[in-house]
Motif scaffolding. Structure first.
Motif: not given
Length: 418
Positions: A381-399
């Motif tokens: 979980x310590x890897x999967x949660x940061x991966x998901x949050x990081x991906x969502x953050x990058x997508x948000x920044x791109x918008x």
């Protein structure tokens, strides 16, 4: 409760793809962006899960053979009183087992074949309380290690390389030598193989041999055990317990825990994990920022719609929110799909990899190189949660930039040629 119109319009733009050739092309680019995000997230989860599994598998097999903490004489000679040292160590509530040992590098020969090996002298009874291997072999091979009989237990891989079986004789060449009138002659001693072990760790199966601690003392010219091995309740507390024991034992005792004994290997794994995380995160970032081109094209295509919304009273913030929703939806769908696929592969990698190996007739993990021969996986979980949050953050920044451009569209300019 009706949804805000920004969400409704943004979702409609996300699904748009049938209104003409240009809309279909924009929808295609948006789909490619979502697929790229999903593949990047999936790859990141699978790779980190495999690396976690590899580290856990090797660690568990390693700790099945070696102790959690070792207490050694700084001088390299025998401990003055190993029982007193063990009793003092047992005062720590984390210590649940202690056993004496002697360890030295030697050569093992049979005929013309010769292999380098680590010879460990053990006390079979106490060893069973310290290592998992000792508990497994206590009533079999270890029971045959009796002082003065010069018996030896070797790894299964070493036995295969030397071509020996139970009952065969092998010769141990100890370090140093014996001074004679003819010069320095190496000390040789014949041992009888009374058993083999298979720990699943290639390094130990091919390079470790066990003899009785009294025989080791005679062979290596020590007055007694040179160290004490300790087993802890919690293996993850080894470093903290080692620091406490170091203060408790005084300056004459060297305290070494398993994380420092194998520090090079574990540090290398951590560095590889960080580098793979960076590389694969860049892949996710590239896919996420493909959303920029998608949204820029959408803003250009929807200028008349934006102008109409503005004339109807929509604020620049609302217009910006519409396109943030459109990009965020793509990021959320891609991230969720990537997490789902990544977990599906990570939890079934023990089936997928053997199938591919059988299909291609290859072996991805030769045991002689990678220490283990099966692909492990340990999603955390310590890897999967940061991966998901990081991906969502990058997508948000791109918008943000395309949405800001949409909010700056002037209705009069956009409708001039309509």
């Amino acid at each position: 409760m009706p949804l805000p119109f920004e969400l409704q319009v943004g979702w409609r733009y996300t699904r748009a793809g049938r209104g003409g050739r240009r809309n279909r092309f924009i929808s295609f680019i948006s789909g490619v962006s979502m697929i790229g995000i999903a593949l990047g997230v999936m790859a990141l989860i699978v790779v980190l899960s495999v690396m976690n599994g590899f580290q856990k598998e090797v660690r568990d097999r390693m700790l099945n053979v070696i102790a959690h903490v070792e207490l050694l004489n700084y001088s390299g000679q025998a401990l003055p009183d190993w029982q007193a040292t063990a009793a003092k160590a047992r005062q720590n509530p984390q210590v649940i087992g202690a056993a004496p040992f002697i360890v030295s590098q030697s050569l093992i020969a049979r005929g013309e074949d010769m292999r380098g090996a680590i010879i460990r002298g053990i006390s079979p009874a106490e060893e069973a309380t310290v290592t998992g291997l000792g508990a497994q072999l206590r009533d079999t091979a270890y029971a045959r290690l009796k002082p003065g009989e010069w018996n030896i237990v070797i790894g299964a891989e070493m036995a295969r390389l030397l071509g020996v079986h139970e009952g065969d004789k092998i010769t141990v060449v100890s370090p140093g030598g014996q001074v004679t009138p003819a010069g320095v002659v190496p000390r040789l001693k014949s041992f009888t193989v009374v058993g083999t072990f298979n720990s699943g760790h290639y390094e130990y199966d091919s390079g470790l041999a066990l003899i009785h601690v009294d025989d080791a003392a005679k062979l290596f010219r020590f007055e007694g055990p040179t160290g004490v091995q300790l087993r802890l309740k919690d293996v993850h507390e080894a470093r903290r317990v080692a620091a406490e024991l170091s203060q408790q034992m005084g300056p004459d005792i060297l305290v070494r825990d398993w994380t420092r004994s194998n520090a090079t290997w574990f540090d290398a794994v951590q560095i590889e994990k960080r580098m793979m995380s960076i590389v694969l995160t860049l892949i996710v970032a590239v896919a996420a920022f493909n959303l920029v081109s998608t949204l820029v094209m959408t803003v250009t295509d929807k200028q008349s719609d934006i102008a109409i919304l503005r004339t109807l009273g929509a604020s620049p913030r609302s217009v910006m929110g519409i396109f943030i929703v459109q990009g965020a939806v793509s990021g959320v769908i891609g991230t969720l799909a990537g997490v789902g696929l990544g977990l599906l592969i990570a939890f079934n990698i023990d089936v997928i990899v053997p199938f591919i190996e059988h299909l291609l007739n290859v072996s991805f993990l030769p045991g002689s190189i990678y220490l283990i021969s099966q692909m492990p996986s340990d999603p955390q979980q310590g890897d999967i949660v940061p991966i998901a949050i990081g991906s969502l953050a990058l997508a948000f920044l791109a918008t943000l930039y395309p949405s800001w451009r949409a909010s700056r569209v002037q209705p009069a300019e956009a409708l001039r040629y309509e």
